[in-house]
Scaffold this active site. Structure first.
Site, short mmCIF file in Angstrom:
data_model
loop_
_atom_site.label_atom_id
_atom_site.label_comp_id
_atom_site.label_asym_id
_atom_site.label_seq_id
_atom_site.Cartn_x
_atom_site.Cartn_y
_atom_site.Cartn_z
N GLY A 141 0.77 -1.16 -0.08
CA GLY A 141 0.06 0.10 -0.05
C GLY A 141 0.69 1.32 0.18
O GLY A 141 0.24 2.18 -0.34
N LYS A 162 9.70 2.60 -0.06
CA LYS A 162 8.54 2.84 0.76
C LYS A 162 8.36 4.24 0.83
O LYS A 162 9.20 4.90 1.27
CB LYS A 162 9.00 2.16 2.22
CG LYS A 162 7.93 2.06 3.20
CD LYS A 162 8.25 1.24 4.13
CE LYS A 162 7.22 1.11 5.25
NZ LYS A 162 7.49 0.29 6.83
N ASP A 174 -2.81 7.00 1.89
CA ASP A 174 -2.37 7.92 0.84
C ASP A 174 -0.93 7.24 0.29
O ASP A 174 -0.48 8.00 -0.81
CB ASP A 174 -2.26 9.28 1.47
CG ASP A 174 -1.38 9.45 2.63
OD1 ASP A 174 -0.52 8.65 2.74
OD2 ASP A 174 -1.63 10.30 3.45
N GLY A 175 -0.37 6.04 0.81
CA GLY A 175 0.80 5.60 0.11
C GLY A 175 1.91 6.41 0.48
O GLY A 175 2.92 5.99 -0.02
N ARG A 232 14.81 0.43 -0.06
CA ARG A 232 15.06 -1.11 0.60
C ARG A 232 15.65 -1.93 -0.31
O ARG A 232 15.34 -1.81 -1.36
CB ARG A 232 13.63 -1.52 1.32
CG ARG A 232 12.89 -0.32 2.27
CD ARG A 232 12.18 -1.07 3.29
NE ARG A 232 10.70 -1.50 2.43
CZ ARG A 232 9.74 -2.16 3.13
NH1 ARG A 232 9.67 -2.00 4.53
NH2 ARG A 232 8.86 -2.61 2.57
N ASP A 324 1.99 -10.89 7.44
CA ASP A 324 2.72 -10.28 6.22
C ASP A 324 3.99 -9.38 6.39
O ASP A 324 4.45 -8.75 5.57
CB ASP A 324 1.56 -9.03 5.62
CG ASP A 324 1.12 -8.24 6.95
OD1 ASP A 324 0.36 -8.83 7.78
OD2 ASP A 324 1.53 -6.96 6.62
N ASN A 325 4.49 -9.60 7.61
CA ASN A 325 5.88 -9.03 8.03
C ASN A 325 6.69 -10.11 8.33
O ASN A 325 7.74 -9.85 8.81
CB ASN A 325 5.49 -7.93 9.17
CG ASN A 325 4.67 -6.91 9.01
OD1 ASN A 325 4.53 -6.30 7.74
ND2 ASN A 325 4.03 -6.51 9.82
#
Length: 667
Positions: A141, A162, A174-175, A232, A324-325
């Site tokens: 996201g 990111k 809002d990303g 990253r 998801d992490n």
């Protein structure tokens, strides 16, 4: 017949692409020897996008993405991007010449305003179990795949932004990421790497004049913050949740993965993962894919167990260990509300949003094992649970063995292994908890104590005990730590509810857990009100004197048969100081750097980065790291201002944290 021709056509296309890639790679190696790698000559080879299905929808709109692992998107530009800091060692992974950092357009490329030649930007689709519940589709996201770079050594590195703007997975957000969170991720990625723990790396931190609104403490007081972007770097950003896109409807939440029943894609993902990131397994078992998948699962379990043991050994908490992490290659990913412990507390919560205490320090191993089981469930469409679940026992075995070896090094027990070593570790942690002692500094100071039989042993023993006592919490510090946090009105309502309808407790879930924790805090606070500072110091001294007697007895066994104690002391000290860090990224250190950066002074971020590059170094001169005004990377908040006043910075980075650090909260 048409099918045969199509198959042959695809094989020819893949062969042609492989030849092109091989030629490009060989040319890259040849010319790389002759010249430096510039931003324009990075060796992109975007294997993931060639190997996994891509969403055919071109519009960048919020939606469920079915039957695909990636959606093509572009970064959203920001206004006036500028570099906060760069990690030369991280950028060296992609062969980037350090001189490129000085380019005027460097920040343009690493903000997403300009695309690196050869990159192919996309957002990754994944799901996840968040705080124990399946949340359905999540995805990148606020992150964005830029591509994969093969360096001169043949290593493949995926690079990712990111904070680069909206994607189909941004949901109601809002990303964007802001300066404070971006600095924290940038510094901690490099800190964890330099501690010797597997992790994603951070190459650059870039900020801008673009702003977004954030309510930092969710208290109705939003502020405008600078849009910031971190680069990253990792072998891959696939995670457990990447494989949960195939999950059927969850009985508790009613949510499901967007690609339910698409086992052909699951097989495709498994093949890609094992072949690319576990080539030694693929080489041996590619003729028997089921065995290859199970061996991959077993190795992932081992890596995850070792990873969390590494975290525990340095007192680090991830904060949001959702599926998801969790990385598919066993590295630390997604730095959100992380935290290093200051005083030792097994119930340490680094994420102020974790009101139920699911991700406390002491629970991290069991949560990681729980996530491993969820990964087994995620791939059961191809690999039956009967083949994976029995192998999860590997986790406990690997964790216990690896953690025990780490702790023996931390205590300098390098010659012999004794049955009581586990008890010694347990009693040390227990004594730290009872005295409110600093985790990092207590372990680090143990190397100052020589082996029994050394001429100055008794004097040094008293010095070490005196130092450890200085690292214990005062009564007032503990009171501050345990003061009430819950809103008094909310607490009163919960009290009334529990008194009238105690049977409702299980239905309240995290709210009841938060209430229970508040009760425990109040009980500890009341106990502290009965204790004087003199009583506390006396008790602390008794507890530590008792522990050091046990430690001395254990060290005597280390010197049995030693003919050169001086040499043995040196070996032991090197092992201990190579395992117990002097410097960690404490919250107050990060906050000082953030405060300065938000005023436009980035020099403290650079200084802290330099400090964290050698966390085990006894010889680091802190004052020598302080940059002069001419060296500072300063970007003024107001262009009309010629200078920016610097934020006060704590000089003692390896001492007991200042009292105000207790008030820092990360969500």
């Amino acid at each position: 017949m048409i099918k045969i021709f199509r198959t042959l056509g695809r094989r020819y296309s893949n062969l042609r692409q492989s030849i092109r890639t091989s030629v490009r790679r060989n040319l890259h190696v040849f010319y790389g020897i002759m010249s430096c790698t510039t931003l324009e000559s990075l060796n992109f080879d975007n294997l993931a996008l060639r190997s996994l299905p891509i969403d055919p929808e071109k519009e960048n709109s919020i939606r469920q993405v079915s039957g695909a692992c990636f959606s093509k998107v572009k970064p959203t530009p920001v206004s006036n991007p500028r570099l906060v800091a760069a990690s030369i060692s991280a950028l060296s992974l992609i062969d980037l010449d350090p001189g490129q950092i000085e380019r005027k357009d460097f920040a343009e490329f690493f903000s997403g305003n300009k695309l690196l030649p050869g990159s192919d930007t996309a957002a990754h689709c994944y799901c996840g179990h968040q705080f124990g519940y399946f949340s359905g589709q999540l995805g990148d996201g606020a992150a964005m795949y830029l591509g994969e770079i093969v360096n001169k050594s043949g290593q493949r590195w995926e690079i990712q932004f990111k904070g680069s703007g909206l994607t189909p997975f941004s949901r109601s957000a809002d990303g964007r990421k802001v300066l404070r969170s971006t600095i924290r991720e940038f510094l901690c990625s490099e800190a964890i790497h330099n501690l010797g723990i597997p992790t994603t790396r951070a190459g650059t931190c870039v900020t801008s004049d673009s702003r977004v609104v954030r309510d930092i403490f969710y208290d109705g007081n939003p502020i405008q913050e600078r849009c910031s972007i971190v680069l990253r770097i990792a072998p891959t950003f696939l995670r457990f949740g990447s494989f949960e896109i195939f999950k059927p409807t969850d009985s508790e939440t009613g949510r499901k993965g967007p690609s339910v029943g698409r086992n052909e894609i699951l097989t495709q993902m498994l093949d890609y993962t094992v072949q690319t990131f576990y080539p030694e397994i693929w080489k041996v078992h590619n003729a028997d894919k089921m065995t290859a998948y199970v061996e991959f699962f077993k190795e992932l379990t081992r890596r995850t167990a070792r990873l969390v043991a590494d975290w525990q050994s340095v007192g680090w908490c991830h904060g949001v260990l959702n599926t998801d992490n969790m990385s598919i290659v066993g590295v630390t990913i997604d730095y959100g509300p992380f935290g290093f412990m200051d005083k030792y507390d097994p119930g340490f919560i680094c994420n102020a949003s974790d009101d139920g205490g699911r991700y406390t320090y002491i629970k991290q191993p069991q949560i990681c094992k729980w996530n491993i089981k969820k990964f087994a469930e995620a791939i059961q469409g191809v690999v039956p649970l009967a083949k994976t679940i029995p192998e999860t026992k590997i986790f406990d075995e690997e964790y216990s063995d690896y953690y025990t070896k780490k702790m023996r090094k931390k205590f300098g027990l390098v010659n012999k292994s004794e049955e009581q070593d586990g008890d010694l570790t347990g009693s040390f942690l227990d004594t730290m908890q009872k005295t409110g002692a600093d985790f990092t500094n207590c372990f680090r100071c143990l190397s100052r104590l020589p082996l029994p039989g050394s001429p100055d042993f008794e004097d040094r023993l008293q010095e070490v005990i005196k130092y450890i006592l200085s690292q214990c919490s005062t009564v007032e510090e503990l009171k501050k730590e345990y003061r009430p946090r819950m809103d008094p009105r909310q607490f009163q309502m919960m009290m009334m509810l529990m008194e009238s309808n105690p049977q409702l407790a299980p239905a309240l879930g995290r709210s009841f857990s938060a209430f229970s924790q508040e009760i425990e805090r109040l009980e500890k606070f009341k106990e502290l009100e009965k204790i004087t500072e003199d009583d506390k110091q006396k008790e602390n001294k008794e507890l530590w004197t008792t522990w050091f007697k046990s430690y001395t007895d254990r060290l005597k066994k280390e010197v049995e048969g030693e003919t050169d104690i001086e040499a043995a002391n040196q070996r032991r000290k090197e092992v201990m100081n190579g395992t117990n860090p002097r410097f960690i990224l404490r919250n107050y250190i990060a906050q000082n750097a953030i405060d300065a950066a938000e005023k436009g002074d980035f020099s403290e971020v650079c200084r802290v980065l330099k400090l964290l590059e050698t966390p085990y170094n006894d010889g680091t001169d802190l004052e020598s790291l302080r940059p002069s005004p001419s060296d500072s990377n300063i970007a003024a908040e107001d262009d009309s201002s010629s200078s920016v006043p610097k934020t006060f910075v704590e000089k003692c980075y390896d001492g007991k944290p200042p009292s105000w650090s207790v008030d820092l909260r990360v969500t």
